[in-house]
Structure formats: C-alpha cells, structure tokens
Design a protein around this motif. Structure first.
Motif, mmCIF file in Angstrom:
data_model
loop_
_atom_site.group_PDB
_atom_site.id
_atom_site.type_symbol
_atom_site.label_atom_id
_atom_site.label_comp_id
_atom_site.label_asym_id
_atom_site.label_seq_id
_atom_site.Cartn_x
_atom_site.Cartn_y
_atom_site.Cartn_z
ATOM 1 N N HIS A 47 0.836 -1.200 0.000
ATOM 2 C CA HIS A 47 0.000 0.000 0.000
ATOM 3 C C HIS A 47 0.869 1.248 0.000
ATOM 4 O O HIS A 47 1.941 1.284 0.612
ATOM 5 C CB HIS A 47 -0.881 0.058 1.258
ATOM 6 C CG HIS A 47 -1.749 -1.141 1.464
ATOM 7 N ND1 HIS A 47 -3.079 -1.173 1.128
ATOM 8 C CD2 HIS A 47 -1.465 -2.368 1.989
ATOM 9 C CE1 HIS A 47 -3.594 -2.351 1.447
ATOM 10 N NE2 HIS A 47 -2.627 -3.097 1.972
ATOM 11 N N ILE A 48 0.350 2.263 -0.639
ATOM 12 C CA ILE A 48 0.876 3.626 -0.494
ATOM 13 C C ILE A 48 -0.295 4.440 0.052
ATOM 14 O O ILE A 48 -1.372 4.493 -0.563
ATOM 15 C CB ILE A 48 1.352 4.195 -1.836
ATOM 16 C CG1 ILE A 48 2.419 3.272 -2.442
ATOM 17 C CG2 ILE A 48 1.894 5.600 -1.657
ATOM 18 C CD1 ILE A 48 2.744 3.603 -3.887
ATOM 19 N N ILE A 49 -0.120 5.066 1.219
ATOM 20 C CA ILE A 49 -1.221 5.706 1.946
ATOM 21 C C ILE A 49 -1.032 7.214 1.949
ATOM 22 O O ILE A 49 0.077 7.719 2.198
ATOM 23 C CB ILE A 49 -1.283 5.187 3.396
ATOM 24 C CG1 ILE A 49 -1.335 3.652 3.413
ATOM 25 C CG2 ILE A 49 -2.474 5.779 4.135
ATOM 26 C CD1 ILE A 49 -1.125 3.060 4.788
ATOM 27 N N LYS A 50 -2.139 7.914 1.714
ATOM 28 C CA LYS A 50 -2.107 9.380 1.757
ATOM 29 C C LYS A 50 -3.123 9.865 2.786
ATOM 30 O O LYS A 50 -4.275 9.414 2.801
ATOM 31 C CB LYS A 50 -2.445 9.959 0.384
ATOM 32 C CG LYS A 50 -2.410 11.495 0.356
ATOM 33 C CD LYS A 50 -2.721 12.024 -1.038
ATOM 34 C CE LYS A 50 -2.665 13.547 -1.065
ATOM 35 N NZ LYS A 50 -2.952 14.090 -2.408
ATOM 36 N N LEU A 51 -2.700 10.786 3.656
ATOM 37 C CA LEU A 51 -3.597 11.403 4.637
ATOM 38 C C LEU A 51 -4.268 12.605 3.986
ATOM 39 O O LEU A 51 -3.585 13.554 3.559
ATOM 40 C CB LEU A 51 -2.791 11.837 5.868
ATOM 41 C CG LEU A 51 -3.561 12.574 6.959
ATOM 42 C CD1 LEU A 51 -4.656 11.686 7.544
ATOM 43 C CD2 LEU A 51 -2.608 13.042 8.064
ATOM 44 N N THR A 52 -5.610 12.580 3.893
ATOM 45 C CA THR A 52 -6.324 13.672 3.218
ATOM 46 C C THR A 52 -7.084 14.585 4.171
ATOM 47 O O THR A 52 -7.422 15.710 3.803
ATOM 48 C CB THR A 52 -7.318 13.107 2.182
ATOM 49 O OG1 THR A 52 -8.259 12.259 2.853
ATOM 50 C CG2 THR A 52 -6.580 12.300 1.124
#
Length: 635
Positions: free
Chosen positions: A360-365
């Motif tokens: 996974h590559i996770i982005k905090l939005t």
C-alpha cells in the motif's frame, strides 16, 4: 400456626379421622382411584382427541385473537355465546386435522427422515449467519414448548404431511379464461332500480305491549340481562416513573458519573485516507517493484488520485482517487493502521506498507481530532439519565421487598405497603373486560379473578406490567354474575318490543304493496299514505356508496326482469325500516383482465376444493363430539 397444626394432628380425634380414611381405602380399594377416566373431547374413527390437546389449541387460538383484535377481543370474550361458538370452532379444527392425518396415513403420504432433517437445517429460524446452529435450534424449540428434539421432529413431520396433502389439492386447481371473464362481467355489472323505504317509526304510536309479553321476553332472554361478575380489589402499585420524581441528583453525582463514563462522551480521532494497492499476485517481488515505481512517481509530483485510478488493484477505491473515507484506529490491518496514524500532516504520503493484501501507499487527506463533549453540554441529559437509573435500581429493590412481605403476610397489604413506603389503594368495580388502565392488562384481570384472590382470600403474586409498573392485589369485594330484576329492564324491553312490532308492521305493509305492484297496480298513492315514494337510481354497482348497503345487496340478488315478470322484493334495513325494491334493467359489465383477480379466483377455488375434500371425509367418518367447557386455566 404451623406448630398449632402439628400439635392438633397428634390428638386422639385426628387419629380417629385418619383411621376412618384408611378404612375407606381398604374397603373400597384403590382401584377406583386409578381407573382411567375418559376425558377426551371428541372421537374420530376410533381415535380420541384429548382434553389437553383441546386446551392447547384453544389457548393458542385465543392468544392469536387477542394479538389481532386487542381490547376488542376482551369484549367479545365476555359474551358466553360467542365463546361457546369459539370453543366449538377450535374443536371443529381439531376434528378436521384428525381426519386429514388419517387420510394422509391411508394415502401412504410419508416424510422421510432425510427430508425432515434437510428442512430443519434450512429453516432460517435455526441459522446464524446463514449456517444451521444446533444451540439456536435447541433454544428455540425449547422456548416453543418442545423439550425433546424428537417431539419437534414428530410435530414437523405431521405438519409437513398435512401440507403435502393440502398442496396436492390446492395446486391442482385452476380457472379458465371464460370463468375469469364471466366473473369480471358479473362484478362490473350495473343495474337500474327504484326503491321506496317504509319507515317503522310511524307505526310505533299504534303498537301496544302487554305485561305478559314483557315478562315472556324477559324469561326467554335472561342472558341478555345479566350483570357480569365484578370484583373490587385493594392494591399496591410501584411505578418507576413515580419513584424517579423523588430521586435527588447532585452536581457531584453528575460529575462522578461523567468521569466514570467518559469514554461514552469521547469521539476518537478519525482520519480520512486514500491508498493505492498493489496486490502480490504470483510474483511478490514484481509487486514490490511496481509499488516502489508508483511511489517514485508520486514523489516526483504526479497526482495521487490519478495514479490510484490507473495503478491501484483496489478498483472500487481507485475509481474515487483511492479514497477510503473516514477511518478510526483499529479498523484496518495492524501495519496499515500503524503507518496511517503515524502520518503527521494532511497531504503527506507514507512509504510502502506491506499487509496481507499487498503493498500500500497511503495518503492522509483529512483529520478529525479526538473530541470529548464538555460536561456542561451534557449536564441536563445526565441528570435525567442518573435519575432514571437510580429510580430503576430502587424500583427493583422495592419490587423484591414487596414480593417477599406480601407473601410472608398474605392476609393484608398493610405490612407490604409499609415495607415499600406505598399506599394501599382501592379500585373501582372491575369486570373481565373494558376496564381503565392498569386494569385493562390481562395479567391484572386474571389475578383479580383468580382462585388465589377470590377463594383463598390472600394477596396475589407480584404482577409485572411492562418494565415500569408492578402491582399486588387482594380482594375488597366481589359480586357474582346475576340477572337484573324485571323492574330495572322493563322499560328497555317495552321499547324493544314496540320497535319489533313496528318493524313487523312495516314488513306487512311492504309485502302488501309488493302484491299490488305485481298485480299491475300503481302504488304511488299507497306509498304516499305511509309517507314514502319511489326513488330511482341508475347504473348502481355492487359496492354502490350512494344507497343503503342492504338495498344494493338485495338489488343484485334479484333476477333479471322480463317483459312478463317484475323483479321485486323487500328487504329489512338495520334500523327496522323496510325497503321495497324493483330492478328495472340489468346492464352487463365489462370483462376486464386482472392478474390479482385471477389469483384471487384461483385461491377461492383451491380453498373450496380443500373444504370439499374435508367435508367428503366427514361423510364417511364416525365422529363423536362432547360438550367443551372453558378451560379451567388460561395462561
């Protein structure tokens, strides 16, 4: 008291009485006490229907009626004639079931153990998450009164056999197109009529009633003039809502409750995340390389959302730019969770995170920080909640005390009232139905008219009415059912007999007018003499709302008029008036096609076929019925 009884039982007189009892058994023998007494309520072709089977079926049907009609059924059940018909209906059903069971046996209809087992395992009532659960199965059948699984299997086998026979009869029925059209045409038929109403009221002044007629009517209709049995009870009531009014809640109580339950008023931190997933597939190393390449493109400035749409194997979130919506701690995989909540600022992207799903590559939005609702915003609600909980605790405590003291001191309510700080109150006169709350509850009325209260003259058990109210009763006064004296109902009977005679006079006049009309005379003047006249209605339907239902029903029963024959009749209206009806024309209705009507007609034919089959079984059956009384105990 027990000590006194024990001492008395040791005396000479008691021993002599005991000796006589023993001698009676010795002379008469105990055989007469063990002989089987036939208590069956019916016998069908040599097979008996037991009293217990009737009681069980009666109670089940009574419960169904009570649930369906509510307080209306309480009123109906107070009518002895209605309940006699009700009991006979239950017995009829049991006889029909016995005939069907015998027929299934004669036809060799059998339900195999394998099919029975399959049916049970597929019943949704016994499943948990779509899978048969034996513990749930046993719990449910025990709750239904089947304490052995074999008892339930036997019951189900009988029911399935009956259903197999009934379905064989029902599914074979069908209706033909011409029958559908014929029925539709009849239902949509219209008629032109004229009618005149002969009022009964105008004849009442000329009607006289003798004392002998009044007395005769009174003697023949005693049941109509009965006063129902009545009871007046003393009672203690504990109401949790009343207890709550006296509960004091301090600010310290509120603060302490708030701290003890602080987690209930805290909203944990939530994060809105997006991700790109690269699944392992058959080559984990290749998946890792792809994930690293995607991460490099993100770091070089490519749009995360666009890459999610083209590169993520999570196609559902990928279509939304990788959005996973709001996430709380502990919801996702441990490694995913750890990395996601380690991201410090909105817009930051994690390194590659490995989970059981892939890379996974996770982005905090977005972030919703943890929030605790302040005490001041909750103070009023907490005061009510604490008061309710304290009242409930006090209620259960007092309920136990009430049950104990009212049982230990059964000859008075005073001790119990003192123990729970309540007052002994008295009810109005109560009947078995139609009382005001809380005496409209069936459990309260059953207790008020129970042998314990009426005959033993002791306190009732504690009666639970919902979750918020309990009561204990004892007898104050009782009135047996009795017939009202003639003097009390004489005026009522006279009024009824006068109305009956006036209705009979209206019927006589209507019949005379019908005879004149059939002979070809014009009866316009004759109608005027009895304050009536013809009224013409055209195109009336079976459910015509413009005229009295009795008139429209009779109009559609009458035959078609012909050139030589009038189609006329009289019918009684609900108020005692008489209507003279003439059908002048019949207009065929349109034959409409309707799926619901087709199904209804087929259903009616199927029900008729089933009833005819049962009736045919009765013709050749030897059936013996016995009078059935009200069961002695109603649960």
């Amino acid at each position: 008291m027990l000590e006194s009884i024990r001492e008395s039982s040791q005396g000479t007189i008691a021993k002599v009485i005991l000796g006589f009892i023993i001698l009676t058994f010795a002379v008469a023998g105990i055989g007469s006490y063990t002989n089987t007494v036939d208590t069956s309520v019916a016998e069908v072709n040599g097979e008996k229907i037991s009293q217990s089977a009737f009681d069980k079926a009666y109670q089940a049907q009574r419960n169904r009626m009570a649930q369906q009609f509510g307080q209306m059924f309480d009123t109906l059940s107070a009518d002895s004639n209605y309940m006699a018909n009700f009991r006979n209906g239950v017995l009829d059903n049991l006889i029909n079931e016995k005939l069907i069971d015998q027929s299934t046996n004669d036809l060799a209809i059998r339900i195999s153990d394998q099919r029975l087992k399959k049916t049970i395992r597929e019943m949704p009532e016994f499943q948990v998450d779509g899978v048969f659960d034996n513990n749930r199965y046993l719990a449910i059948i025990n709750q239904a009164g089947f304490f052995q699984s074999s008892d339930f299997r036997d019951y189900l086998r009988v029911e399935m056999s009956r259903r197999q026979l009934s379905q064989a009869l029902v599914v074979s029925e069908f209706n033909l197109p011409y029958q559908e059209k014929m029925l539709s045409s009849l239902q949509n038929q219209k008629r032109d009529i004229r009618y005149a109403v002969i009022g009964a009221e105008q004849f009442k002044a000329d009607m006289s009633v003798t004392d002998e007629e009044i007395n005769s009517f009174y003697q023949e209709n005693q049941v109509r003039f009965e006063n129902q049995e009545q009871v007046k009870v003393d009672y203690i009531a504990l109401d949790v809502n009343e207890l709550a009014k006296d509960i004091q809640v301090s600010d310290e109580d509120i603060a302490s409750y708030y701290q003890d339950n602080i987690d209930n008023y805290r909203t944990v931190e939530q994060r809105r995340l997006a991700h790109i997933l690269v699944e392992f597939a058959d080559d984990e190393a290749a998946a890792e390389s792809k994930a690293e390449a995607v991460l490099a493109r993100i770091k070089q400035g490519e749009d995360f959302a666009e890459l999610a749409k083209t590169e993520s194997d999570d196609t559902f979130s990928g279509e939304n730019g990788g959005d996973l919506d709001w996430i709380e701690p502990g919801v996702m995989d441990e490694e995913f969770d750890k990395s996601a909540f380690a991201l410090a600022e909105i817009g930051t992207v994690s390194e590659i995170v490995k989970t059981s799903f892939g890379y996974h590559i996770i982005k905090l939005t977005d972030i919703k920080p943890e929030k605790t609702t302040p005490l001041d915003e909750l103070r009023d609600d907490l005061r009510v909640q604490i008061s309710s909980e304290k009242a409930q605790d006090k209620f259960f405590e007092l309920q136990q005390e009430l049950a104990t003291v009212s049982f230990e001191f059964p000859d008075s309510l005073d001790d119990a009232a003192g123990a729970v700080n309540a007052q002994v109150q008295s009810s109005a006169w109560l009947t078995r139905a139609g009382n005001a709350a809380p005496f409209n509850d069936v459990k309260v009325i059953n207790a008020a008219f129970s042998e314990l209260v009426l005959n033993d003259n002791v306190n009732s058990d504690v009666i639970e009415i919902g979750d918020d109210l309990v009561m204990v009763l004892r007898l104050n006064e009782y009135k047996e059912a009795n017939v009202k004296p003639l003097s009390e109902v004489q005026a009522q009977i006279k009024t009824e007999l006068v109305a009956k005679k006036a209705a009979e006079k209206a019927k006589t006049v209507a019949d005379e007018l019908i005879a004149e009309l059939k002979s070809g005379k014009d009866i316009t003047e004759a109608l005027a003499k009895v304050n009536s006249a013809f009224e013409v209605k055209t195109d009336i339907t079976r459910n015509n709302g413009g005229i009295d239902g009795s008139i429209s029903r009779e109009a559609f029963v009458l035959a078609h008029p012909t050139a030589d024959t009038l189609s006329v009749a009289t019918t009684a209206l609900a108020n005692g008036d008489q209507a003279l009806i003439e059908v002048q024309a019949v207009k065929p209705g349109d034959a409409e096609e309707s799926e619901s009507q087709r199904q209804q007609q087929t259903s009616q034919l199927a029900q008729s076929a089933y009833k005819s089959y049962v009736d045919s079984l009765k013709v050749d059956a030897k059936i013996t019925r016995r009078a059935v009384a009200e069961p002695t105990s109603i649960l």
